[in-house]
Design a protein around this motif. Structure first.
Motif, mmCIF file in Angstrom:
data_model
loop_
_atom_site.group_PDB
_atom_site.id
_atom_site.type_symbol
_atom_site.label_atom_id
_atom_site.label_comp_id
_atom_site.label_asym_id
_atom_site.label_seq_id
_atom_site.Cartn_x
_atom_site.Cartn_y
_atom_site.Cartn_z
ATOM 1 N N GLU A 23 39.192 -2.590 -17.720
ATOM 2 C CA GLU A 23 38.015 -2.459 -16.851
ATOM 3 C C GLU A 23 38.284 -3.044 -15.472
ATOM 4 O OE1 GLU A 23 37.047 -1.808 -20.889
ATOM 5 O OE2 GLU A 23 37.974 -3.598 -20.000
ATOM 6 N N ALA A 24 39.047 -4.138 -15.424
ATOM 7 C CA ALA A 24 39.348 -4.766 -14.136
ATOM 8 C C ALA A 24 40.240 -3.871 -13.286
ATOM 9 C CB ALA A 24 40.022 -6.120 -14.359
ATOM 10 N N VAL A 25 41.252 -3.247 -13.906
ATOM 11 C CA VAL A 25 42.128 -2.349 -13.151
ATOM 12 C C VAL A 25 41.350 -1.098 -12.734
ATOM 13 C CG1 VAL A 25 44.346 -1.167 -13.108
ATOM 14 C CG2 VAL A 25 44.069 -3.199 -14.517
ATOM 15 N N CYS A 29 51.715 -1.393 -10.609
ATOM 16 C CA CYS A 29 52.475 -0.522 -11.512
ATOM 17 C C CYS A 29 51.588 0.494 -12.216
ATOM 18 C CB CYS A 29 53.214 -1.358 -12.561
ATOM 19 S SG CYS A 29 54.722 -2.131 -11.954
ATOM 20 N N MET A 30 50.335 0.156 -12.422
ATOM 21 C CA MET A 30 49.410 1.071 -13.087
ATOM 22 C C MET A 30 48.841 2.125 -12.144
ATOM 23 S SD MET A 30 47.389 -1.809 -15.308
ATOM 24 C CE MET A 30 48.322 -3.073 -16.181
ATOM 25 N N ILE A 31 48.890 1.845 -10.843
ATOM 26 C CA ILE A 31 48.270 2.746 -9.864
ATOM 27 C C ILE A 31 49.304 3.456 -9.001
ATOM 28 C CG2 ILE A 31 46.756 2.831 -7.834
ATOM 29 C CD1 ILE A 31 45.175 0.510 -9.035
ATOM 30 N N ASN A 32 50.222 2.711 -8.401
ATOM 31 C CA ASN A 32 51.101 3.272 -7.373
ATOM 32 C C ASN A 32 52.001 4.415 -7.840
ATOM 33 O OD1 ASN A 32 49.922 1.266 -5.843
ATOM 34 N ND2 ASN A 32 51.819 0.642 -4.873
ATOM 35 N N CYS A 63 45.054 12.590 -15.396
ATOM 36 C CA CYS A 63 45.472 11.373 -14.690
ATOM 37 C C CYS A 63 45.005 10.135 -15.439
ATOM 38 C CB CYS A 63 44.902 11.364 -13.273
ATOM 39 S SG CYS A 63 45.591 12.600 -12.163
ATOM 40 N N HIS A 64 43.778 10.183 -15.931
ATOM 41 C CA HIS A 64 43.204 9.018 -16.614
ATOM 42 C C HIS A 64 43.956 8.717 -17.909
ATOM 43 C CE1 HIS A 64 40.012 6.704 -18.845
ATOM 44 N NE2 HIS A 64 40.131 6.026 -17.725
ATOM 45 N N GLU A 65 44.357 9.769 -18.616
ATOM 46 C CA GLU A 65 45.116 9.555 -19.851
ATOM 47 C C GLU A 65 46.431 8.841 -19.564
ATOM 48 O OE1 GLU A 65 47.017 12.173 -23.546
ATOM 49 O OE2 GLU A 65 45.528 13.078 -22.192
ATOM 50 N N LEU A 66 47.119 9.262 -18.506
ATOM 51 C CA LEU A 66 48.358 8.596 -18.109
ATOM 52 C C LEU A 66 48.092 7.152 -17.688
ATOM 53 C CD1 LEU A 66 50.011 11.471 -16.061
ATOM 54 C CD2 LEU A 66 50.957 10.443 -18.141
ATOM 55 N N PHE A 67 47.022 6.940 -16.944
ATOM 56 C CA PHE A 67 46.632 5.614 -16.469
ATOM 57 C C PHE A 67 46.401 4.652 -17.639
ATOM 58 C CE2 PHE A 67 42.826 2.986 -15.302
ATOM 59 C CZ PHE A 67 43.432 2.138 -14.385
ATOM 60 N N VAL A 68 45.667 5.106 -18.642
ATOM 61 C CA VAL A 68 45.385 4.261 -19.814
ATOM 62 C C VAL A 68 46.667 3.994 -20.604
ATOM 63 C CG1 VAL A 68 44.152 4.131 -22.011
ATOM 64 C CG2 VAL A 68 42.973 4.992 -19.977
ATOM 65 N N SER A 69 47.515 5.012 -20.740
ATOM 66 C CA SER A 69 48.785 4.828 -21.460
ATOM 67 C C SER A 69 49.668 3.803 -20.765
ATOM 68 C CB SER A 69 49.529 6.160 -21.568
ATOM 69 O OG SER A 69 48.797 7.089 -22.350
ATOM 70 N N LEU A 70 49.667 3.853 -19.452
ATOM 71 C CA LEU A 70 50.472 2.898 -18.688
ATOM 72 C C LEU A 70 49.907 1.492 -18.835
ATOM 73 C CD1 LEU A 70 52.982 2.928 -16.954
ATOM 74 C CD2 LEU A 70 51.565 3.494 -14.972
#
Length: 300
Positions: free
Chosen positions: A234-236, A187-190, A209-216
């Motif tokens: 960090e794991a994701v 869900c965080m990547i796809n 992209c990274h900002e959206l990734f962290v928010s998710l």
């Protein structure tokens, strides 16, 4: 024991190559005669991370093997094809131990509703891309985690025995936990990679992209706080880094004009969050965007 892998996509070919490399006799059950012929003539060709190539002998067929009651089966088809496959296996009275490696959550109940006596579920965090009918590119070493289902779990030891530095395998006592951890990563990547049309690594290197990734990440961990000790940011991020040049399964499906696995990955997690009275507005917005993209039915 031998191994039967049903499905000749990127994950099926990658698993087939490593299991054959470990010394197991591998049978690939594929849909098309053309792919079966290529695999029988040329074997599985694996392009490794360092650019080297390896070839592994397998036997391929378009028919379900009926003559080996001792083999372990790995079901590597997409969720959309799983229900029909299970109907066929039931009709043929095939009851071999089966390891399911679909994305998402919905396949867990579907498999458990069968009369199969020995079940397990696995998640695959490798980066893999099918280049042609017999070639898979290994884009990032990840982890195969096998979660116990029902029946005799020791029948799946032969897969764990294939563990190596480039093909790490571990076991876990709780299949539902294993699937939940992986579906949150998905869900965080796809959805982001599919909508933004970026490879996994760009979720780390592109600032927007990274900002959206962290928010998710923050939204999903807020909805499922019990997962935080087992799934750090960090794991994701490490999954993105290891598969930096890989296209997510959802992006690959979009590019090929195939149905994206929205329901079993995104919608399933939204429903789980709502059942806990938690809100996941960013994920819900991404879900609507994905359904809107899919409704257009266009290849990119």
């Amino acid at each position: 024991m031998d191994v039967v892998i049903v499905g000749g996509g990127s994950v099926g070919l990658l698993l087939g190559s490593y299991l054959s490399e470990s010394g197991l006799k591998v049978t690939m059950v594929v849909r098309r005669e053309e792919q079966s012929s290529e695999l029988n003539k040329k074997g599985i060709r694996r392009v490794n991370e360092d650019g080297s190539e390896s070839v592994f002998r397998v036997y391929a067929t378009t028919a379900f093997p009926m003559d080996n009651q001792d083999s372990v089966w790995i079901i590597a088809v997409k969720y959309i094809d799983l229900q029909q496959l299970l109907i066929q296996l039931d009709r043929l009275e095939i009851k071999n131990p089966m390891l399911f490696i679909q994305n998402g959550l919905d396949h867990y109940s579907l498999a458990n509703d069968t009369s199969l006596p020995h079940l397990a579920f696995a998640t695959v965090e490798h980066g893999a891309r099918r280049l042609n009918d017999n070639t898979v590119q290994h884009n990032g070493v990840g982890l195969v985690t096998i979660g116990a289902g029902r029946g005799d779990s020791t029948v799946f030891d032969i897969i764990e025995n294939a563990h190596s530095g480039n093909f790490p395998v571990k076991r876990h006592a709780d299949a539902e936990f294993v699937l939940m951890r992986k579906v949150l990563i998905n869900c965080m990547i796809n959805p982001l990679t599919a909508i933004l049309e970026v490879e996994n690594g760009e979720l780390l290197t592109n600032p927007s992209c990274h900002e959206l990734f962290v928010s998710l990440y923050d939204e999903l961990i807020n909805a499922f706080p019990e997962m935080e000790p087992h799934l750090s940011l960090e794991a994701v991020s490490a999954v993105c880094q290891k598969t930096a040049h890989n296209k997510s399964s959802m992006l690959s499906d979009r590019l090929a004009g195939r149905p994206m696995e929205i329901k079993t990955i995104i919608t399933a997690v939204i429903e789980k969050a709502h059942a806990l009275h938690k809100s996941v507005p960013l994920l819900a917005m991404l879900e609507k965007m994905l359904y809107a993209i899919e409704s257009k039915g266009e290849k990119l």
